[in-house]
Design a protein around this motif. Structure first.
Motif, PDB file in Angstrom:
ATOM      1  N   ILE A 110       0.841  -1.217   0.000  1.00  9.91           N
ATOM      2  CA  ILE A 110       0.000   0.000   0.000  1.00  9.91           C
ATOM      3  C   ILE A 110       0.868   1.256   0.000  1.00  9.91           C
ATOM      4  O   ILE A 110       1.834   1.372   0.764  1.00  9.91           O
ATOM      5  N   ASN A 111       0.491   2.178  -0.874  1.00  7.37           N
ATOM      6  CA  ASN A 111       1.191   3.469  -0.987  1.00  7.37           C
ATOM      7  C   ASN A 111       0.210   4.572  -0.578  1.00  7.37           C
ATOM      8  O   ASN A 111      -0.829   4.757  -1.216  1.00  7.37           O
ATOM      9  N   LEU A 112       0.526   5.306   0.504  1.00  8.62           N
ATOM     10  CA  LEU A 112      -0.392   6.327   1.032  1.00  8.62           C
ATOM     11  C   LEU A 112      -0.602   7.500   0.071  1.00  8.62           C
ATOM     12  O   LEU A 112      -1.514   8.307   0.252  1.00  8.62           O
ATOM     13  N   GLU A 113       0.228   7.604  -0.953  1.00  9.32           N
ATOM     14  CA  GLU A 113       0.109   8.738  -1.887  1.00  9.32           C
ATOM     15  C   GLU A 113      -0.769   8.403  -3.096  1.00  9.32           C
ATOM     16  O   GLU A 113      -0.982   9.248  -3.971  1.00  9.32           O
ATOM     17  N   LYS A 114      -1.247   7.158  -3.162  1.00  6.32           N
ATOM     18  CA  LYS A 114      -2.045   6.761  -4.338  1.00  6.32           C
ATOM     19  C   LYS A 114      -3.519   6.605  -3.975  1.00  6.32           C
ATOM     20  O   LYS A 114      -3.869   6.351  -2.819  1.00  6.32           O
ATOM     21  N   ASN A 115      -4.382   6.747  -4.997  1.00  8.14           N
ATOM     22  CA  ASN A 115      -5.816   6.501  -4.816  1.00  8.14           C
ATOM     23  C   ASN A 115      -6.126   5.022  -5.080  1.00  8.14           C
ATOM     24  O   ASN A 115      -5.460   4.388  -5.914  1.00  8.14           O
ATOM     25  N   TYR A 116      -7.174   4.515  -4.390  1.00 13.05           N
ATOM     26  CA  TYR A 116      -7.529   3.102  -4.512  1.00 13.05           C
ATOM     27  C   TYR A 116      -9.031   2.927  -4.695  1.00 13.05           C
ATOM     28  O   TYR A 116      -9.829   3.748  -4.234  1.00 13.05           O
ATOM     29  N   VAL A 117      -9.362   1.818  -5.378  1.00 13.78           N
ATOM     30  CA  VAL A 117     -10.760   1.358  -5.436  1.00 13.78           C
ATOM     31  C   VAL A 117     -10.861   0.186  -4.465  1.00 13.78           C
ATOM     32  O   VAL A 117     -10.061  -0.757  -4.527  1.00 13.78           O
ATOM     33  N   VAL A 118     -11.841   0.261  -3.554  1.00 12.58           N
ATOM     34  CA  VAL A 118     -12.013  -0.758  -2.512  1.00 12.58           C
ATOM     35  C   VAL A 118     -13.344  -1.475  -2.727  1.00 12.58           C
ATOM     36  O   VAL A 118     -14.361  -0.831  -3.005  1.00 12.58           O
ATOM     37  N   PHE A 119     -13.316  -2.799  -2.605  1.00  9.69           N
ATOM     38  CA  PHE A 119     -14.538  -3.593  -2.776  1.00  9.69           C
ATOM     39  C   PHE A 119     -14.651  -4.569  -1.615  1.00  9.69           C
ATOM     40  O   PHE A 119     -13.705  -5.295  -1.291  1.00  9.69           O
ATOM     41  N   GLY A 120     -15.813  -4.591  -0.956  1.00  9.84           N
ATOM     42  CA  GLY A 120     -16.022  -5.525   0.144  1.00  9.84           C
ATOM     43  C   GLY A 120     -17.360  -5.300   0.823  1.00  9.84           C
ATOM     44  O   GLY A 120     -18.104  -4.371   0.483  1.00  9.84           O
ATOM     45  N   LYS A 121     -17.660  -6.151   1.805  1.00 12.57           N
ATOM     46  CA  LYS A 121     -18.951  -6.071   2.516  1.00 12.57           C
ATOM     47  C   LYS A 121     -18.803  -5.245   3.786  1.00 12.57           C
ATOM     48  O   LYS A 121     -17.981  -5.567   4.645  1.00 12.57           O
ATOM     49  N   PRO A 122     -19.623  -4.174   3.938  1.00 14.97           N
ATOM     50  CA  PRO A 122     -19.565  -3.365   5.157  1.00 14.97           C
ATOM     51  C   PRO A 122     -20.033  -4.178   6.368  1.00 14.97           C
ATOM     52  O   PRO A 122     -20.987  -4.948   6.279  1.00 14.97           O
ATOM     53  N   ASN A 123     -19.315  -3.990   7.479  1.00 16.08           N
ATOM     54  CA  ASN A 123     -19.622  -4.713   8.714  1.00 16.08           C
ATOM     55  C   ASN A 123     -19.830  -3.686   9.835  1.00 16.08           C
ATOM     56  O   ASN A 123     -18.968  -2.829  10.069  1.00 16.08           O
ATOM     57  N   GLU A 135     -11.066  -6.203  -1.125  1.00 18.44           N
ATOM     58  CA  GLU A 135     -10.206  -6.208  -2.317  1.00 18.44           C
ATOM     59  C   GLU A 135      -9.779  -4.763  -2.531  1.00 18.44           C
ATOM     60  O   GLU A 135     -10.589  -3.845  -2.401  1.00 18.44           O
ATOM     61  N   ILE A 136      -8.524  -4.542  -2.873  1.00 15.99           N
ATOM     62  CA  ILE A 136      -8.038  -3.166  -3.043  1.00 15.99           C
ATOM     63  C   ILE A 136      -7.186  -3.084  -4.308  1.00 15.99           C
ATOM     64  O   ILE A 136      -6.292  -3.901  -4.517  1.00 15.99           O
ATOM     65  N   THR A 137      -7.520  -2.129  -5.179  1.00 16.02           N
ATOM     66  CA  THR A 137      -6.849  -1.990  -6.478  1.00 16.02           C
ATOM     67  C   THR A 137      -6.500  -0.515  -6.700  1.00 16.02           C
ATOM     68  O   THR A 137      -7.331   0.363  -6.424  1.00 16.02           O
ATOM     69  N   GLU A 138      -5.287  -0.263  -7.173  1.00 17.14           N
ATOM     70  CA  GLU A 138      -4.918   1.131  -7.494  1.00 17.14           C
ATOM     71  C   GLU A 138      -5.887   1.677  -8.539  1.00 17.14           C
ATOM     72  O   GLU A 138      -6.219   0.981  -9.505  1.00 17.14           O
ATOM     73  N   SER A 139      -6.316   2.937  -8.350  1.00 20.27           N
ATOM     74  CA  SER A 139      -7.277   3.552  -9.285  1.00 20.27           C
ATOM     75  C   SER A 139      -6.733   3.555 -10.706  1.00 20.27           C
ATOM     76  O   SER A 139      -7.474   3.348 -11.674  1.00 20.27           O
ATOM     77  N   LYS A 140      -5.419   3.773 -10.827  1.00 24.24           N
ATOM     78  CA  LYS A 140      -4.783   3.814 -12.153  1.00 24.24           C
ATOM     79  C   LYS A 140      -4.901   2.444 -12.844  1.00 24.24           C
ATOM     80  O   LYS A 140      -5.223   2.360 -14.036  1.00 24.24           O
ATOM     81  N   GLU A 141      -4.669   1.368 -12.072  1.00 22.14           N
ATOM     82  CA  GLU A 141      -4.795   0.009 -12.611  1.00 22.14           C
ATOM     83  C   GLU A 141      -6.259  -0.309 -12.922  1.00 22.14           C
ATOM     84  O   GLU A 141      -6.586  -0.931 -13.922  1.00 22.14           O
ATOM     85  N   TYR A 142      -7.137   0.131 -12.029  1.00 22.07           N
ATOM     86  CA  TYR A 142      -8.574  -0.140 -12.187  1.00 22.07           C
ATOM     87  C   TYR A 142      -9.105   0.470 -13.487  1.00 22.07           C
ATOM     88  O   TYR A 142      -9.949  -0.116 -14.171  1.00 22.07           O
ATOM     89  N   SER A 143      -8.594   1.632 -13.834  1.00 20.83           N
ATOM     90  CA  SER A 143      -9.075   2.334 -15.042  1.00 20.83           C
ATOM     91  C   SER A 143      -8.744   1.569 -16.314  1.00 20.83           C
ATOM     92  O   SER A 143      -9.361   1.779 -17.362  1.00 20.83           O
ATOM     93  N   LYS A 144      -7.752   0.648 -16.232  1.00 21.18           N
ATOM     94  CA  LYS A 144      -7.369  -0.136 -17.420  1.00 21.18           C
ATOM     95  C   LYS A 144      -8.343  -1.296 -17.670  1.00 21.18           C
ATOM     96  O   LYS A 144      -8.360  -1.879 -18.740  1.00 21.18           O
TER      97      LYS A 144
END
Length: 702
Positions: A110-123, A135-144
C-alpha cells in the motif's frame, strides 16, 4: 499462432509469476502451463458497475465499491487479535479497512500517496462501519479494466499469501490474454459455429475472463462447455464406430428350435414391451457381422435375467455356447437354479463353476466344455481362469459389471480363437442419461424401463427411532402371515468398530423381541468367514430363518420372493443408490411389501432429501437423477471412473442440454463424414488427435 505451442509454455515464464509463484500454482491448483491457467475459469462474477459514497452505507448491505485514498495505516492488537487497520476516505467520510491475514504483504503493497478502489462487505461493529479483508486496487490500474463484470477465481491461503488471491490470479490471466493478441487456432468448423451461433474460440477465451456484458460471458461459457462435451462425444462415438468396423463378431442369423420352443411352450407369461424392445436390439446386434458390446440397464425385478436367457438361446441355435458371470457364489447359484429350471424341459445342458466346485467336478466340466456338451456355463471369477476353455463361446453375459475389473472381463474375450464372443453387460444400478452418455458413451445401451405386470408398488415408510414399537408390530404381523424380513445396518470403514457394536446390539434386541423357538434369526457380518456367511444366507433363502440381520449390503440379485419387509437402520447414512438397491430385495412376490427407513432425529438437509426421495419415488432412474444432483458425477461413479468427467467448465447436471446438443452434432458429423476427411473438418480431425493424447488417459469401460 499455433495455440498448442503457445499454451504449452511453462507457467513460470508468464509475466508476474516467477519461480516461487509457479511452484505454488503447480502444487495448489495443478496449473503447470499457460493452457492450465487460461482454463482456470471463474466460478462466478461480481457486478462492479456502481460506486457508493461512504455516507450511503446503511443496514445490511451486500459487497459495495468505493473510491478514495488511505490516510493512515496501523498495526493493532497482539496474538489472534493482531490486525492491520487503514483509515480510508472518499473526501467526505471515512471508514476502517481491516486485515487479519497477510498483514506484512498488504502493508508493503500500500502506498499512502495513491488513490484506490475498494470492494467488500460493510460490517457494523461498536457503532461504526468497517470492511474486513477488502479487495483493493490502485485507481490507475482499475481504469485499465475494460469490464464491470469481475471474475472470481478459486484460490488457496498459500497462494493468497504471495498475492495470488482471486484478484491476483485475474491479473496474471490478463497478462496471459495480452500475449494472445494474434488469433488462436479454431477447433470447430465454420458450419457448426454458424449453425449454433457460437463465438470463436479466441473470443471465448478472452470474454470468459474479461466479459463486457452478461450476454458475452454466457455465450463464451456456452462455447467452451460445448467444446468439452463435443470432443468427449467425438472420441467416444468415433471409437464405437471404429470398433464396429474393426471388431468382427459371430453372426447369429438363426432364431431356431431352442429359442422358439422355450418362447412358445415354456414361457408362462408375456414379455413386457420394454423386454421386447431390448430383445429386438440384441437380436439386431447378433445378426450383424460386428461384435456386440451392449450395456443392459434395468431396475431391480425388471426381467433382465429372462432377456439374458433368450439371448443365450439364440447363441445355442447358431451352434455356440454361452456363459454368465456373476460377482458372488450365492448369486451364481441363484442364476444357475433359475436358468437350469427354466431350460430343463427343452434339454439345454446348464452347469455351474465357482471357487468351491470340487476338483473332480471341475475336471468333468472342463472336458465337457471343450467337447461342446455344455451349452451354458454359469459361474463367478472361476470362469476367467486359463484352464476354462470352450469349444465355441458365442456370448458372455456379465451381471453387475461394476464388480469386475477391466482386465478380468478382457480375459473372457480370449476364450475364442477366431472372433471374441459377444458381450452383454447387465446392471441393476440405474445410471442417469447424462452419465451413461459419458461413462458408457462408446457402448450401445438398452434400458428395461418397465416392471412386469402384477407387481405391487413397495410401500416405503420413513420412521424415527422413537417409532420402534410400530416397527416391531409390523414385523410380527408379517411373520405371522408366513413372510420374511431383512434388517440392514450400515458398515462404514471409518467407524466399523462402533458399527459392529450397533449391529450386535440390534441383533440382541431382536432376539429379545423374537425369541427361540418361535422365531429364527440369521446374521451376516464382515467378521464371519465366507462359509459362515453362506450358511446363514442359505438359512434365510431356504425359509428357515424369519429375519436376516446384516451389515453388508444384501447382494444385488439375491432373490427371496417370500421376503416382504426391508428395514434399514440408520438409513440417513446410506446413499440413494444403496437405499434403492436394498429396497429392491423385497416386492418380488405377489404380497404387499414394505421398506422402512429408520433414522435419527438430527439429519442434514442432504439426508432429508435422500430419505424423502425414497418415499416419493420408486423409479430407479428418477432416483439416480436426484443422486447425481446431490453427489455430483465423480462421487456417483466412484474414483475409478471420475477422471473421464473431470470437466474444466462444463457441468453434467446443469449443462445437460449442451451435452445432448453436442452428442447430436457429433452423430450428424460422423454420419456425413465418418473419417473426418472433408476439408471443412480438418480442424476437428487435428484437434481430436491432440485431444486423444492430452485428455484421454483412461481404459475401456467394458
Amino acid at each position: 499462432m499455433n495455440l498448442d505451442h503457445l499454451l504449452e509454455t511453462p507457467i513460470v515464464y508468464l509475466k508476474g509469476v516467477g519461480p516461487k509463484r509457479a511452484d505454488l500454482l503447480k502444487s495448489e491448483l495443478n496449473i503447470f502451463t499457460f493452457k492450465d491457467l487460461i482454463e482456470h475459469y471463474p466460478f462466478r462474477y461480481v457486478d462492479k458497475s456502481k460506486f457508493f459514497k461512504i455516507s450511503e452505507i446503511k443496514g445490511d448491505m451486500p459487497s459495495i465499491q468505493i473510491e478514495g485514498s488511505i490516510l493512515s495505516l496501523n498495526k493493532l492488537g497482539v496474538g489472534k487479535s493482531k490486525r492491520l487497520v487503514a483509515k480510508f476516505s472518499d473526501g467526505s467520510s471515512q471508514i476502517d479497512l481491516v486485515w487479519f491475514k497477510q498483514i506484512k504483504w498488504i502493508q508493503s503493497s500500500i502506498n499512502l500517496e495513491k488513490n484506490y478502489v475498494v470492494f467488500g462487505k460493510p460490517n457494523f461493529f461498536n457503532g461504526s462501519y468497517s470492511i474486513i479483508h477488502p479487495e483493493i486496487t490502485e485507481s490507475k490500474e482499475y481504469s485499465k479494466i475494460k469490464s464491470n463484470f469481475f471474475p472470481v477465481y478459486s484460490t488457496t491461503d498459500k497462494l493468497s499469501r504471495v498475492g495470488l488471491n482471486s484478484r491476483g490470479i485475474s491479473k496474471i490471466i490478463i497478462n496471459l490474454i495480452s500475449n494472445l493478441s494474434k488469433k488462436i487456432d479454431e477447433t470447430l468448423s465454420n458450419e457448426i459455429l454458424r449453425k449454433l451461433n457460437l463465438p470463436s474460440l479466441h473470443e471465448s477465451f478472452i470474454n470468459i475472463h474479461q466479459p463486457s456484458s452478461i450476454y458475452q460471458m454466457q455465450i463464451s461459457s456456452k462455447r467452451l462447455k460445448f467444446d468439452e462435451f463435443f470432443y468427449l462425444q467425438l472420441y467416444l462415438l468415433k471409437n464405437k464406430l471404429l470398433n464396429k468396423k474393426k471388431l468382427k463378431g459371430h453372426d447369429f442369423k438363426i432364431v431356431g428350435i431352442n429359442f422358439n420352443n422355450y418362447y412358445n411352450n415354456v414361457l408362462k407369461f408375456d414379455l413386457t414391451n420394454a423386454q421386447k424392445r431390448v430383445l429386438k436390439e440384441i437380436r439386431k446386434d447378433l445378426a450383424g457381422s460386428a461384435h456386440m458390446n451392449r450395456l443392459l440397464q434395468g431396475d431391480v425385478g425388471s426381467g433382465k435375467t429372462l432377456v439374458a436367457i433368450l439371448s443365450m438361446l439364440i447363441s445355442l441355435d447358431n451352434g455356440f455356447q454361452s456363459c454368465l458371470m456373476a460377482p458372488t457364489e450365492i448369486l451364481a447359484q441363484q442364476h444357475y437354479e433359475t436358468i437350469s429350471k427354466e431350460l430343463k424341459s427343452i434339454g439345454v445342458n446348464v452347469q455351474i463353476l465357482t471357487g468351491s466346485t470340487k476338483k473332480s467336478q471341475r475336471k468333468v466340466i472342463h472336458e465337457k466344455l471343450l467337447s461342446g456338451d455344455i451349452d451354458i456355463l454359469v459361474g463367478t471369477h472361476a470362469l476367467i481362469e486359463d484352464s476354462v476353455q470352450f469349444k465355441s463361446l458365442g456370448i458372455v453375459i456379465i451381471d453387475e459389471q461394476h464388480r469386475f475389473g477391466v482386465a478380468q472381463r478382457g480375459k473372457l474375450w480370449k476364450k475364442n480363437n477366431l472372433y471374441p464372443p459377444h458381450i452383454l453387460v447387465m446392471t441393476a444400478t440405474p445410471i442417469p442419461r447424462t452419465l451413461s452418455m459419458t461413462i458408457y458413451g462408446d457402448l450401445d445401451i438398452s434400458i428395461i424401463d418397465e416392471l412386469p405386470p402384477g407387481r405391487k408398488v413397495i410401500n416405503t415408510i420413513w420412521k424415527s427411532d422413537r417409532s420402534r414399537l410400530q416397527i416391531i408390530s409390523l414385523m410380527k404381523r408379517e411373520i405371522s402371515l408366513g413372510r420374511q424380513i431383512y434388517v440392514v445396518f450400515p458398515l462404514i470403514e471409518e467407524s466399523k468398530k462402533l458399527d459392529h457394536k450397533n449391529l450386535m446390539d440390534g441383533y440382541e434386541n431382536l432376539i429379545r423381541e423374537f425369541p427361540l423357538p418361535d422365531f429364527q434369526i440369521s446374521i451376516v457380518h464382515g467378521k464371519m468367514t465366507n462359509e459362515e456367511k453362506e450358511y446363514e444366507m442359505k438359512r434365510f433363502v431356504d425359509g428357515i430363518a424369519n429375519i436376516l440381520v446384516a451389515t453388508t449390503v444384501i447382494e444385488v440379485g439375491v432373490n427371496v420372493p417370500n421376503a416382504s419387509v426391508m428395514i434399514i437402520e440408520s438409513s440417513e447414512r446410506f446413499g440413494l443408490s444403496q437405499l434403492h438397491q436394498l429396497r429392491g430385495r423385497v416386492g418380488r412376490g405377489s404380497d404387499q411389501s414394505y421398506c422402512v427407513l429408520v433414522s435419527g432425529d438430527k439429519l442434514s438437509s442432504e439426508a432429508k432429501k435422500r430419505l424423502s426421495t425414497m418415499v416419493k419415488h420408486t423409479d430407479g432412474f428418477k432416483i439416480s437423477e436426484v443422486d447425481l444432483e446431490i453427489r455430483g458425477p465423480g462421487d456417483l461413479m466412484g474414483t475409478q471412473q471420475s477422471g473421464i468427467i473431470n470437466f474444466k467448465i462444463a457441468d453434467l447436471i446443469k449443462d445437460n442440454k449442451i451435452l445432448v446438443r453436442a452428442r447430436e452434432e457429433v452423430k450428424s458429423l460422423l454420419k456425413e463424414d465418418s473419417d473426418l476427411s472433408k476439408p471443412k473438418n480438418i480442424l476437428i480431425k487435428n484437434r481430436l488427435q491432440r485431444y486423444k493424447s492430452q485428455e484421454m488417459n483412461w481404459g475401456r469401460i467394458s
